[in-house]
Design a protein around this motif. Structure first.
Motif, mmCIF file in Angstrom:
data_model
loop_
_atom_site.group_PDB
_atom_site.id
_atom_site.type_symbol
_atom_site.label_atom_id
_atom_site.label_comp_id
_atom_site.label_asym_id
_atom_site.label_seq_id
_atom_site.Cartn_x
_atom_site.Cartn_y
_atom_site.Cartn_z
ATOM 1 N N ASP B 15 -8.357 -3.450 -1.208
ATOM 2 C CA ASP B 15 -8.088 -4.606 -2.056
ATOM 3 C C ASP B 15 -6.602 -4.949 -2.119
ATOM 4 O OD1 ASP B 15 -7.589 -5.203 -5.425
ATOM 5 O OD2 ASP B 15 -8.850 -6.531 -4.229
ATOM 6 N N MET B 16 -5.744 -4.038 -1.637
ATOM 7 C CA MET B 16 -4.309 -4.226 -1.799
ATOM 8 C C MET B 16 -3.720 -5.089 -0.693
ATOM 9 S SD MET B 16 -3.798 -2.593 -4.530
ATOM 10 C CE MET B 16 -2.013 -2.752 -4.555
ATOM 11 N N ILE B 17 -2.815 -5.965 -1.057
ATOM 12 C CA ILE B 17 -1.989 -6.688 -0.087
ATOM 13 C C ILE B 17 -0.538 -6.287 -0.345
ATOM 14 C CG2 ILE B 17 -3.511 -8.638 0.329
ATOM 15 C CD1 ILE B 17 -2.058 -10.214 -1.797
ATOM 16 N N ALA B 18 0.282 -6.368 0.680
ATOM 17 C CA ALA B 18 1.646 -5.859 0.557
ATOM 18 C C ALA B 18 2.623 -6.747 1.314
ATOM 19 C CB ALA B 18 1.739 -4.436 1.088
ATOM 20 N N MET B 27 3.563 -4.728 -3.635
ATOM 21 C CA MET B 27 2.128 -4.822 -3.389
ATOM 22 C C MET B 27 1.444 -5.519 -4.543
ATOM 23 S SD MET B 27 1.468 -1.066 -1.808
ATOM 24 C CE MET B 27 1.743 -0.261 -3.366
ATOM 25 N N MET B 28 0.253 -6.009 -4.256
ATOM 26 C CA MET B 28 -0.541 -6.646 -5.303
ATOM 27 C C MET B 28 -2.006 -6.297 -5.095
ATOM 28 S SD MET B 28 -1.092 -10.687 -6.116
ATOM 29 C CE MET B 28 -0.075 -11.050 -7.524
ATOM 30 N N SER B 29 -2.699 -6.060 -6.190
ATOM 31 C CA SER B 29 -4.145 -5.890 -6.142
ATOM 32 C C SER B 29 -4.780 -7.272 -6.208
ATOM 33 C CB SER B 29 -4.608 -5.043 -7.333
ATOM 34 O OG SER B 29 -5.990 -5.236 -7.553
ATOM 35 N N VAL B 30 -5.574 -7.624 -5.193
ATOM 36 C CA VAL B 30 -6.219 -8.941 -5.175
ATOM 37 C C VAL B 30 -7.152 -9.090 -6.370
ATOM 38 C CG1 VAL B 30 -7.872 -10.385 -3.915
ATOM 39 C CG2 VAL B 30 -6.007 -9.263 -2.693
ATOM 40 N N GLU B 31 -7.848 -8.024 -6.704
ATOM 41 C CA GLU B 31 -8.814 -8.090 -7.798
ATOM 42 C C GLU B 31 -8.121 -8.236 -9.143
ATOM 43 O OE1 GLU B 31 -12.040 -8.276 -7.274
ATOM 44 O OE2 GLU B 31 -12.353 -8.526 -9.429
ATOM 45 N N ARG B 32 -7.069 -7.421 -9.344
ATOM 46 C CA ARG B 32 -6.453 -7.370 -10.663
ATOM 47 C C ARG B 32 -5.234 -8.293 -10.799
ATOM 48 N NH1 ARG B 32 -5.058 -1.300 -10.960
ATOM 49 N NH2 ARG B 32 -5.330 -1.393 -8.706
ATOM 50 N N GLY B 33 -4.625 -8.682 -9.688
ATOM 51 C CA GLY B 33 -3.434 -9.523 -9.759
ATOM 52 C C GLY B 33 -2.207 -8.784 -10.238
ATOM 53 N N TYR B 35 1.127 -6.285 -9.837
ATOM 54 C CA TYR B 35 2.127 -5.954 -8.831
ATOM 55 C C TYR B 35 2.489 -4.477 -8.885
ATOM 56 C CZ TYR B 35 3.352 -10.917 -8.190
ATOM 57 O OH TYR B 35 3.334 -12.261 -7.915
#
Lengths: 408, 93
Positions: B15-18, B27-33, B35
């Protein structure tokens, strides 16, 4: 107030890697730095400027306060890039669940898979290509998912779909605008048969992003789209990021040059590509482009155009629409100008339906002449009058450019 | 997870993008928004965890690539991956 030409040229030189800038930077006062940073913000290159001053141009005499402002812009751009990538994943997921394939275009590819860091390629919005037959349904799916229309794109969706290459932009609450494209536009009447036959769909590349498969144009398609979009749609008015994009994309080493030049030839834009490669190479160093000329070898007086093209790149997007009108008026007598201006003041119902949410077939569309004229009188006419000299000069330069491009 | 062992295998939460930022990672969690930020050697550990790795494997890689004592490395890696687990940035593979 627009930055003067000298500062705009300096900004282009600063975000590039090749031109010598030391003596010009040393002489800048506070007001000049403010104007330069304002121009950098307009062109979305503050993060790129931060990087240059931190790395390739780290020995320049730059005030600490300027460096701090740029560092903050770079951080904010990084955070925003992640928010937008999150939006991209969510939109792709929504469309996938509705059975609609999509391709992330332009910045959504360049920021996350081409530039070394996504902050260096700020996005204004998300551009997605969907199959033409699915475009209206994709629009409705996003509306159903809570996306809303934006004031700047309040026209009739059906008119947009039949008239333009994308539908009105939609925006989720608190999110970035999404433009659904149903074709890869080739402005100026150019056609790439391969694109019209849907060739891009068979050459897509994919990446896994947060568990979702996101599709992108092949590097060759993306590069050609980038060049024609900049030169023919924005008339080079979309800023120096275009050159940074071209440099970064060519240096990925992933462009199929045989395919690229074939598509360019089909679209009649080989010379346009040669020109942009030469211009990019002048500012960003030699490019690994097969069979393309450099600034020194660009044939047929092309090299003489490069300084003019640099000026066009830095003039800003707002000027571009003024130049189109100025260009249309140039060379016309009083009668011709009156006819042209009357046509602008009395647009068709379809044109009104692009700006206002009204059925173009309905008689109600005529009622929208009133807000149209109000906007014309309050905003556009004063803008045109104030910019008329610059617009006329730029229109002449664009005519010179078009003449060179047309000489095969 | 009650405690991390050397043979505990972990992998990034997909789920993480970086985004790289001057050598660090945001980084950011797509689900939680939400950072998150990682710097220094942590960025290398994050890079390795794109594929499942045991704690022993992570330590071996870090010791091979950086001038660090094995015991110090193990202590720091365990502490770091525990934080990643606590924040749900990684999960048992």
């Amino acid at each position: 107030m627009d930055a003067p030409d000298g500062l705009r040229q300096l900004l282009l030189d600063l975000v590039s890697t090749e031109p010598e800038v030391r003596s010009r930077v040393a002489g800048l006062d506070r007001g000049a730095w403010d104007a330069l940073l304002a121009s950098a913000a307009e062109h979305r290159v503050k993060p790129l400027l931060h990087r240059r001053l931190a790395h390739e141009r780290s020995d320049l005499d730059v005030p600490a306060e300027v460096r701090a402002r740029l560092a903050d812009a770079y951080l904010q751009a990084t955070l925003r890039a992640l928010r937008i990538e999150r939006e991209l994943v969510r939109v792709v997921r929504i469309l996938r669940e509705a059975g609609i394939p999509c391709v992330a275009l332009k910045g959504a590819y360049l920021a996350y898979h081409v530039h070394p860091e996504p902050a260096l390629r700020p996005l204004k919005d998300l551009d997605l290509l969907v199959p033409a037959d699915d475009a209206r349904r994709a629009h409705d799916v996003l509306l159903g998912a809570g996306f809303g229309r934006t004031p700047a794109f309040s026209g009739d969706a059906a008119t947009w779909a039949s008239t333009l290459h994308h539908l009105p932009a939609l925006r989720p609450p608190g999110g970035v605008a999404v433009e659904l494209h149903h074709r890869l536009d080739m402005p100026g009447g150019r056609r790439v048969g391969d694109w019209e036959r849907g060739g891009v769909w068979s050459r897509l590349v994919e990446a896994r992003v947060a568990g979702e498969t996101v599709s992108y144009l092949s590097p060759a398609d993306a590069l050609l789209h980038l060049i024609v979009h900049a030169l023919y749609q924005h008339r080079l008015g979309n800023g120096p990021l275009t050159l940074a994009d071209i440099a970064a994309l060519t240096r990925t080493g992933s462009v199929d040059w045989t395919l690229f030049w074939r598509l360019a030839a089909e679209g009649g834009c080989t010379r346009a590509c040669e020109l942009l490669f030469a211009l990019t190479g002048y500012y960003f160093g030699p490019l690994p482009v097969e069979t393309a000329p450099t600034a020194d070898t660009l044939p047929r007086d092309g090299a003489a155009l490069l300084p003019m093209c640099a000026g066009l790149i830095m003039r800003g997007e707002k000027a571009a629409t003024d130049e189109r009108l100025a260009g249309s008026l140039a060379g016309k007598g009083a009668g011709g100008k009156a006819t042209l201006l009357l046509g602008k003041a009395l647009p068709t119902r379809a044109h009104l339906a692009i700006a206002y949410d009204v059925d173009p077939a309905s008689a109600r569309a005529f009622l929208y002449y009133v807000p149209f004229w109000v906007r014309l009188a309050r905003k556009r006419v004063p803008e045109l009058v104030s910019r008329r000299h610059a617009a006329t000069s730029t229109a002449r330069e664009l005519a010179v450019l078009d003449d060179w491009l047309a000489r095969g | 997870m009650s405690g991390i062992q050397g043979d505990s295998v972990l992998v990034r939460d997909p789920d993480m993008i970086a985004a790289e930022m001057d050598g660090d990672l945001v980084m950011m969690s797509v689900e939680r928004g939400a950072y998150f930020g990682i710097g220094g050697v942590g960025t290398r550990v994050w890079e390795l965890l794109e594929q499942p790795h045991s704690v022993d494997q992570l330590c071996a890689a870090i010791v091979a690539e950086y001038e660090v004592d094995d015991d110090v490395c193990r202590r720091d890696v365990v502490e770091f991956v525990q934080k990643l687990l606590d924040e749900k940035l990684v999960k048992p593979a």
